[in-house]
Design an enzyme around this catalytic site. Structure first.
Site, PDB file in Angstrom:
ATOM      1  N   HIS A 291      62.199   6.278  17.250  1.00 45.73           N
ATOM      2  CA  HIS A 291      60.838   6.637  17.649  1.00 45.73           C
ATOM      3  C   HIS A 291      59.809   5.955  16.749  1.00 45.73           C
ATOM      4  CE1 HIS A 291      57.641   9.484  19.107  1.00 45.73           C
ATOM      5  NE2 HIS A 291      57.150   9.174  17.915  1.00 45.73           N
ATOM      6  N   GLU A 292      59.999   6.066  15.442  1.00 47.87           N
ATOM      7  CA  GLU A 292      59.019   5.512  14.509  1.00 47.87           C
ATOM      8  C   GLU A 292      58.894   4.001  14.633  1.00 47.87           C
ATOM      9  OE1 GLU A 292      56.933   7.301  12.875  1.00 47.87           O
ATOM     10  OE2 GLU A 292      57.949   9.086  13.605  1.00 47.87           O
TER      11      GLU A 292
ATOM     12  N   HIS B 146      56.422   2.958  17.137  1.00 45.56           N
ATOM     13  CA  HIS B 146      55.053   2.919  16.626  1.00 45.56           C
ATOM     14  C   HIS B 146      54.801   1.646  15.834  1.00 45.56           C
ATOM     15  CE1 HIS B 146      53.957   6.820  17.993  1.00 45.56           C
ATOM     16  NE2 HIS B 146      54.739   7.500  17.171  1.00 45.56           N
TER      17      HIS B 146
ATOM     18  N   HIS C  27      52.246   7.327  21.986  1.00 43.27           N
ATOM     19  CA  HIS C  27      53.106   8.364  22.529  1.00 43.27           C
ATOM     20  C   HIS C  27      53.124   8.358  24.046  1.00 43.27           C
ATOM     21  CE1 HIS C  27      52.973  10.845  18.608  1.00 43.27           C
ATOM     22  NE2 HIS C  27      54.078  10.146  18.699  1.00 43.27           N
TER      23      HIS C  27
END
Length: 366
Positions: free
Chosen positions: A276-277, A280, A286
Site C-alpha cells: 500500500h505505502e 503512495h 486512496h
C-alpha cells in the site's frame, strides 16, 4: 548536483540521524509476547463511540474532537472547534460517508462511527479542497445506463517519477538494522508494482542518496506526521519524487506467518502495508474500492498483497504498462473474524517537513 537532489540529501541526512524506533518483528502472530498485546486497543477511540446518533442542532461533548479528526483528514477547515453539531460538521460527515460508500445521512449513525474509529492511513482524503476519493468523482448517465468512474486517485498535481527514470533505488534506515527477512518483504512488495509498470527497483546501501528511503520510527520523528503507538496510524508515505516511506516501529509486525490464523488483534501483516505505502510513493492516492490495495484501511488478521484492477488501472495511467504484463490482476484478501481495521499510508507535508525543505533551500543559496 541539482536543487532537488541537494534538498533530498539534506532531508535524508537529517532523518537518518534522528532517533529511530527499534522495530518489533515476529515470524508469526503466536510469537508476539503477551506484554506487547494491548488490553484495550480501542481505548483511544472510546470517546467517539459516545457520539452515536448525534445530528445537526445538538451540542454534545466530544464533537470538537471529532472536528479535529475530520480537519486532519481534510474534511473541515481549521477554526476554533466547539461541541456544536453545526452545518459545517454535517457537510463534512456527508462527504466522509460518500468517500467510504456509506449512507450519506450527515448524521453519526453506527455504520459511520464504526468506520471512523478504525485505525487508518495518515494521508488526507481531501487536499487543498480537492477530494481524491468518491466525493470528488462523478458518474455519467446515458439513457438507463450509468457509467461508473474508476476509484483510483492521484495526489494534487498528479506527481510521478520523471519519465526518464525507470530504475528507482531504495534503501533502509541504517539505524533500524533490519533483518534480511524484513528486507525480503519489501522486495516482494516492489515486485507487485514492477510487474504491471515499466519501472524496476534496486536496493542500495546508500540511504542518503537513494530515491526511496524506508524507515521505522516511533512517535514524533521530525516529518510533521507523528506516529501514535500500537494500531492507529501504521505508516505514511510522501508523494513522488520525495521518496519517503515511514512505518510505526511500535506495531507488532508479522513478517512471514499467517495473520489470518491470529487471535491477536494487534498483529499486522507487514507486506500488506508495504505494498500500500509503495503505491503512495509512486503517486497513487486512496481508492474508495474496498478490495483495492489503495483502500485506506486493512483489517488485522488480513493479508492483502495482490493488486486489484483498480490499482493497476491507476498506476498505469501514471507510468504505462509493463510490456510483459499479461493483463491479469486479482485482489486476494483473507479475513478472520477480526473486524478491526488497520491503516495503510499517509502523504501530507507537515509543518516540520516544510521547515526542513526550507532549510535546504536556504543552504542552497549560500
Amino acid at each position: 548536483m541539482n536543487s532537488h537532489l541537494f534538498i533530498s540529501v539534506i532531508f535524508a541526512s537529517i532523518l537518518a540521524n534522528s532517533v529511530s524506533a527499534l522495530p518489533r518483528f515476529f515470524p508469526n502472530s503466536s510469537s508476539i509476547p503477551r506484554s506487547l498485546i494491548p488490553t484495550n486497543p480501542d481505548g483511544k477511540w472510546d470517546a467517539f463511540k459516545n457520539l452515536t446518533g448525534c445530528h445537526a442542532g445538538e451540542n454534545v461533548d466530544g464533537l470538537a474532537n471529532l472536528k479535529n479528526y475530520l480537519h486532519y483528514f481534510g474534511y473541515i477547515d481549521k477554526n476554533n472547534f466547539t461541541d456544536e453539531f453545526d452545518d459545517n460538521l454535517k457537510s463534512a460527515i456527508k462527504t466522509y460517508q460518500l468517500n467510504y460508500n456509506l449512507n450519506t445521512t450527515g448524521e453519526l449513525d453506527g455504520q459511520t462511527l464504526e468506520q471512523i474509529v478504525r485505525p487508518r492511513c495518515g494521508v488526507a482524503d481531501i487536499v487543498n479542497g480537492t477530494s481524491s476519493m468518491n466525493s470528488g468523482k462523478k458518474t455519467t448517465s446515458s439513457g438507463i445506463h450509468i457509467h461508473a468512474v474508476n476509484h483510483y486517485s492521484f495526489f494534487p498535481g498528479t506527481p510521478r517519477w520523471p519519465a526518464g527514470k525507470t530504475d528507482l533505488t531504495y534503501a533502509f534506515l541504517p539505524a533500524n538494522n533490519l533483518p534480511d527477512s524484513v528486507k525480503a518483504v519489501f522486495s516482494r512488495a516492489f515486485q507487485k508494482w514492477s510487474a504491471v509498470i515499466p519501472l524496476t527497483f534496486t536496493e542500495t546501501s546508500s540511504y542518503v542518496v537513494a530515491d526511496i528511503r524506508i524507515g521505522f520510527h516511533s512517535g514524533d520523528h521530525n516529518d510533521g506526521e507523528p506516529f501514535d503507538g500500537v494500531l492507529g496510524t501504521l505508516a505514511h508515505a510522501f508523494s513522488p519524487p520525495t521518496g519517503i516511506l515511514h512505518l510505526d516501529g511500535d506495531e507488532n509486525w508479522v513478517v512471514d506467518g499467517d495473520v489470518a490464523a491470529s487471535a491477536v488483534v494487534s498483529a499486522v501483516d507487514l507486506e500488506s502495508v508495504a505494498v500500500h505505502e509503495l503505491g503512495h510513493v509512486l503517486g497513487l492516492g486512496h481508492s474508495s474500492e474496498r478490495e483495492a490495495i489503495m483502500y485506506p484501511t486493512i483489517s488485522t488478521g488480513t493479508r492483502k498483497v495482490d493488486l486489484a484492477g483498480d490499482d493497476v488501472d491507476g498506476i498505469q495511467v501514471l507510468y504505462g504498462s509493463n510490456p510483459n504484463y499479461n493483463g491479469s490482476a486479482t485482489s486476494t484478501t483473507t479475513t478472520t473474524t477480526q473486524e478491526r481495521d488497520t491503516s495503510g499510508g499517509g502523504s501530507r507535508f507537515g509543518g516540520q517537513l516544510w521547515l526542513l525543505l526550507a532549510v535546504g533551500m536556504g543552504l542552497l543559496t549560500l
